[in-house]
Design a protein around this motif. Structure first.
Motif, PDB file in Angstrom:
ATOM      1  N   ALA A 162       3.230 -17.479   1.395  1.00  0.00           N
ATOM      2  CA  ALA A 162       2.692 -17.031   0.109  1.00  0.00           C
ATOM      3  C   ALA A 162       1.984 -15.696   0.253  1.00  0.00           C
ATOM      4  CB  ALA A 162       1.740 -18.092  -0.452  1.00  0.00           C
ATOM      5  N   SER A 163       1.238 -15.546   1.332  1.00  0.00           N
ATOM      6  CA  SER A 163       0.493 -14.308   1.573  1.00  0.00           C
ATOM      7  C   SER A 163       1.440 -13.133   1.785  1.00  0.00           C
ATOM      8  CB  SER A 163      -0.396 -14.506   2.809  1.00  0.00           C
ATOM      9  OG  SER A 163      -1.145 -13.352   3.084  1.00  0.00           O
ATOM     10  N   ASP A 220       3.009 -12.237  -1.505  1.00  0.00           N
ATOM     11  CA  ASP A 220       2.009 -11.629  -2.382  1.00  0.00           C
ATOM     12  C   ASP A 220       1.809 -10.153  -2.030  1.00  0.00           C
ATOM     13  OD1 ASP A 220      -0.089 -11.115  -4.064  1.00  0.00           O
ATOM     14  OD2 ASP A 220      -1.509 -12.456  -3.091  1.00  0.00           O
ATOM     15  N   THR A 235      -2.649  -9.086  -8.053  1.00  0.00           N
ATOM     16  CA  THR A 235      -1.700 -10.131  -8.412  1.00  0.00           C
ATOM     17  C   THR A 235      -2.190 -10.866  -9.655  1.00  0.00           C
ATOM     18  OG1 THR A 235      -1.301 -10.397  -6.058  1.00  0.00           O
ATOM     19  CG2 THR A 235      -0.431 -12.115  -7.511  1.00  0.00           C
ATOM     20  N   GLY A 236      -1.350 -10.863 -10.683  1.00  0.00           N
ATOM     21  CA  GLY A 236      -1.651 -11.670 -11.866  1.00  0.00           C
ATOM     22  C   GLY A 236      -1.236 -13.107 -11.634  1.00  0.00           C
ATOM     23  N   SER A 237       0.006 -13.274 -11.173  1.00  0.00           N
ATOM     24  CA  SER A 237       0.469 -14.613 -10.818  1.00  0.00           C
ATOM     25  C   SER A 237       1.459 -14.529  -9.668  1.00  0.00           C
ATOM     26  CB  SER A 237       1.112 -15.308 -12.021  1.00  0.00           C
ATOM     27  OG  SER A 237       2.340 -14.684 -12.339  1.00  0.00           O
ATOM     28  N   LEU A 238       1.533 -15.632  -8.952  1.00  0.00           N
ATOM     29  CA  LEU A 238       2.374 -15.751  -7.761  1.00  0.00           C
ATOM     30  C   LEU A 238       3.100 -17.076  -7.848  1.00  0.00           C
ATOM     31  CD1 LEU A 238       3.080 -15.249  -4.663  1.00  0.00           C
ATOM     32  CD2 LEU A 238       0.927 -16.407  -4.154  1.00  0.00           C
ATOM     33  N   HIS A 239       4.418 -17.039  -7.716  1.00  0.00           N
ATOM     34  CA  HIS A 239       5.178 -18.289  -7.680  1.00  0.00           C
ATOM     35  C   HIS A 239       6.054 -18.277  -6.427  1.00  0.00           C
ATOM     36  CE1 HIS A 239       7.018 -21.896  -9.386  1.00  0.00           C
ATOM     37  NE2 HIS A 239       8.078 -21.501  -8.704  1.00  0.00           N
ATOM     38  N   PHE A 284     -12.333  -3.654 -11.015  1.00  0.00           N
ATOM     39  CA  PHE A 284     -12.045  -4.695 -10.038  1.00  0.00           C
ATOM     40  C   PHE A 284     -12.971  -4.605  -8.843  1.00  0.00           C
ATOM     41  CE2 PHE A 284     -10.046  -6.609  -6.333  1.00  0.00           C
ATOM     42  CZ  PHE A 284      -9.663  -7.838  -6.822  1.00  0.00           C
TER      43      PHE A 284
END
Lengths: 153, 153
Positions: free
Chosen positions: A60-61, A64, A93-97, A150
């Protein structure tokens, strides 16, 4: 190798996944190969789920950070701008799938990304992880240009 | 604390995210609190995205391992079985989705999960990451009972 991450501004060079200043982290390096972006990464022996195979958080990392790097590079390319030119394009990142297709062995991984869409401040990147030429995980990241605020408390 | 992970079989105790035998890893510990599962985790100073805030891969990793642990615990609970009873319930991640709601500061995080659905060998877990009581990321994991063949070359 002139990786995207070598051109990141100082304040985004501390990321555990992709920051060249993070001595504990993965320090991934991503380049263009035609219209695809590519990161090659050798997991450490302890990055395990079950022995010999990578844990999901590493996959995942990698997806991303590879994808946010791809998003930034795509914006520079679309604008016809050099990676060092100012003001910098910086993405979060807004979303990660992630779909885990099969176990990922602890061999050198090839992470390949393509830009699916650029829309305003948003870039959608599809990224696949290959181990020995076999796709083991497929991800999609919605990357969003970082607000100036941010990281402010 | 009698965490789920303390009862994991030997072959799934080497995970970087949740394995008690992985001395390099996060070694998360998860418990029931009523119908929710809870993990508390203190990120290291170098787990950064921008300085002072957690990188997305850590958040994804915590959600992933918390959720697969929750899936296993939910199966034991549904079966009215003790966490040590045999044969063990072991889960891998089929898919992982994370929505990053806001930057996550490097304070002790509370990761809370609920079981949305148990269907055959599949458990859907919704997991939220809180920092100082504020939800900063929300994830959904489809966890799948580990095939006996997992990790075989």
């Amino acid at each position: 190798m002139d990786a995207f991450q070598n051109h990141y501004p100082e304040n985004v060079s501390h990321c555990y996944g992709c920051g060249s200043h993070n001595t504990h982290g993965h320090q991934i390096k991503t380049v263009w190969e035609g219209d695809e972006t590519v990161t090659r990464f050798q997991p450490k022996p302890f990055h395990t789920s079950v022995p010999g195979f990578a844990y999901g958080g590493l996959i995942a990392s990698l997806i991303d950070c590879h994808s946010t790097g791809t998003a930034a590079a795509a914006m520079y390319r679309q604008a016809g701008r050099d990676l060092d030119s100012l003001p910098p394009f910086r993405f979060v990142t807004g979303s990660l799938h992630v779909d885990f297709l099969k176990p990922t062995p602890l061999v050198e991984l090839e992470i390949r990304g393509t830009v699916k869409e650029i829309k305003g401040r948003k870039v959608v990147v599809e990224t696949t992880v290959f181990a020995g030429g076999v796709a083991t995980a497929r991800g999609e990241v919605v990357a969003v240009q970082m607000p100036e605020s941010f990281g402010q408390p």
